[in-house]
Design an enzyme around this catalytic site. Structure first.
Site, PDB file in Angstrom:
ATOM      1  N   LYS A  65       5.777  -5.409  -8.040  1.00 36.87           N
ATOM      2  CA  LYS A  65       4.522  -5.705  -8.737  1.00 36.87           C
ATOM      3  C   LYS A  65       4.405  -4.917 -10.036  1.00 36.87           C
ATOM      4  O   LYS A  65       3.941  -5.437 -11.045  1.00 36.87           O
ATOM      5  CB  LYS A  65       3.340  -5.412  -7.811  1.00 36.87           C
ATOM      6  CG  LYS A  65       3.233  -6.407  -6.660  1.00 36.87           C
ATOM      7  CD  LYS A  65       2.315  -5.953  -5.558  1.00 36.87           C
ATOM      8  CE  LYS A  65       2.325  -6.931  -4.388  1.00 36.87           C
ATOM      9  NZ  LYS A  65       1.559  -6.467  -3.225  1.00 36.87           N
ATOM     10  N   GLN A 109      -1.878  -1.335  -1.307  1.00 37.96           N
ATOM     11  CA  GLN A 109      -0.794  -1.966  -0.563  1.00 37.96           C
ATOM     12  C   GLN A 109      -1.023  -1.763   0.935  1.00 37.96           C
ATOM     13  O   GLN A 109      -1.277  -0.653   1.388  1.00 37.96           O
ATOM     14  CB  GLN A 109       0.550  -1.348  -0.966  1.00 37.96           C
ATOM     15  CG  GLN A 109       1.750  -1.972  -0.283  1.00 37.96           C
ATOM     16  CD  GLN A 109       1.943  -3.431  -0.642  1.00 37.96           C
ATOM     17  OE1 GLN A 109       1.792  -3.827  -1.792  1.00 37.96           O
ATOM     18  NE2 GLN A 109       2.270  -4.257   0.348  1.00 37.96           N
ATOM     19  N   ASP A 132      -7.163  -8.161  -5.944  1.00 37.01           N
ATOM     20  CA  ASP A 132      -6.396  -8.679  -4.805  1.00 37.01           C
ATOM     21  C   ASP A 132      -7.287  -9.472  -3.850  1.00 37.01           C
ATOM     22  O   ASP A 132      -6.805 -10.057  -2.883  1.00 37.01           O
ATOM     23  CB  ASP A 132      -5.730  -7.519  -4.051  1.00 37.01           C
ATOM     24  CG  ASP A 132      -4.537  -7.961  -3.217  1.00 37.01           C
ATOM     25  OD1 ASP A 132      -3.956  -9.028  -3.511  1.00 37.01           O
ATOM     26  OD2 ASP A 132      -4.184  -7.247  -2.262  1.00 37.01           O
TER      27      ASP A 132
END
Length: 290
Positions: A65, A109, A132
């Site tokens: 990413k 994450q 996200d």
């Protein structure tokens, strides 16, 4: 937008939905917008990534990413925390990033470890920076079609369906999986496009009887090759959102492609779309916060 080739329901090989190519285009568009924003305001979009522990798969995902950020002209700030980090410490870190005007998007994450309250951590992310799409606020705004950030994988799936000209209104979509960041939100997005949505999961009775009704089948169950050709209605569109060891998805690709009209490969289907959507939404956030 491309239009899917006409195929009979008994076509021997499904057409592949190339997420990699579309994702590259999305990253290029994000890079153009990021550069324009920097020229106009002097501020570069910034995505903060937070990783707890050193799980190899998570480390790889975060590295990927951050690499894509560089390609899109997005600045990345990485925060690596030890595996022993507590919920309170992680919440403090995410709160500080939420309050930092130089940060426009935040990615935690996951998974973060069984000793951490992951939901409490997610809720520490400011909605304006939840690129996200993991907070309660983002799920609600997405579900109601309001101005917010959608979960990245579901949003990427919708973008891929649009690109291949898949009509959703009036179609029966079956989602196999009910996770908070994939199964549930993709069903809500499909419902928002006037599809009729059925959710299935590990306790569904006679799963194949339901999946064989699907015009659009989304596999998000987290089990390798869990769905086979026998689960698929001839001519259906099959979206494999799974990724398991050995580079295999939740769908048995070889048997499924003899039944489907369109199918996503693993890798190269949904995965690249997730990252491209994350970068796109980071630039969106930077534009809104500028």
């Amino acid at each position: 937008m491309t239009t899917p080739a006409t195929q009979s329901p008994t076509s021997p090989t499904a057409r592949l939905m190339d997420g990699s190519a579309l994702a590259r285009r999305m990253v290029e568009e994000a890079a153009e917008r990021a550069a324009l924003l920097t020229r106009r305001t002097g501020r570069t979009p910034c995505l903060a990534t937070v990783l707890v522990g050193d799980d190899p798969a998570s480390v790889t995902y975060v590295r990927m990413k951050r690499s894509r950020c560089e390609q899109a002209g997005i600045r990345s700030r990485h925060v690596a925390l030890p595996a022993a980090t507590t919920t309170a410490e992680l919440v403090d870190t995410l709160t500080a990033l939420s309050d930092d005007p130089e940060v426009h998007g935040i990615l935690l994450q996951h998974p973060v470890g069984p000793h951490i309250d992951e939901r409490a951590a997610f809720e520490a992310i400011a909605p304006a920076k939840d690129v996200d799409g993991v907070t309660y606020h983002s799920f609600a705004t997405m579900s109601f079609g309001a101005d917010g950030f959608a979960s990245c994988t579901p949003a990427g799936i919708l973008r891929l369906l649009d690109h291949y000209g898949v009509e959703l209104a009036g179609k029966h979509a079956v989602v196999v999986g009910r996770s908070a960041i994939l199964g549930k939100p993709v069903g809500m997005l499909l419902l928002g496009r006037d599809a009729t949505v059925t959710y299935c999961h590990s306790r569904t009775t006679d799963l194949a009887a339901l999946t064989r009704q699907a015009d659009v089948l989304v596999a998000a169950v987290g089990r390798p090759r869990f769905l086979t050709g026998d689960h698929i209605k001839p001519g259906a569109v099959v979206i494999d959102a799974g990724y398991n060891p050995g580079n295999v998805g939740d769908v048995d690709f070889d048997s499924a492609r003899t039944r489907a009209s369109l199918i996503t490969p693993v890798p190269g289907g949904v995965g690249p779309m997730t990252i491209a959507t994350l970068l796109t939404q980071t630039v969106d956030a930077a534009e809104r916060l500028s």
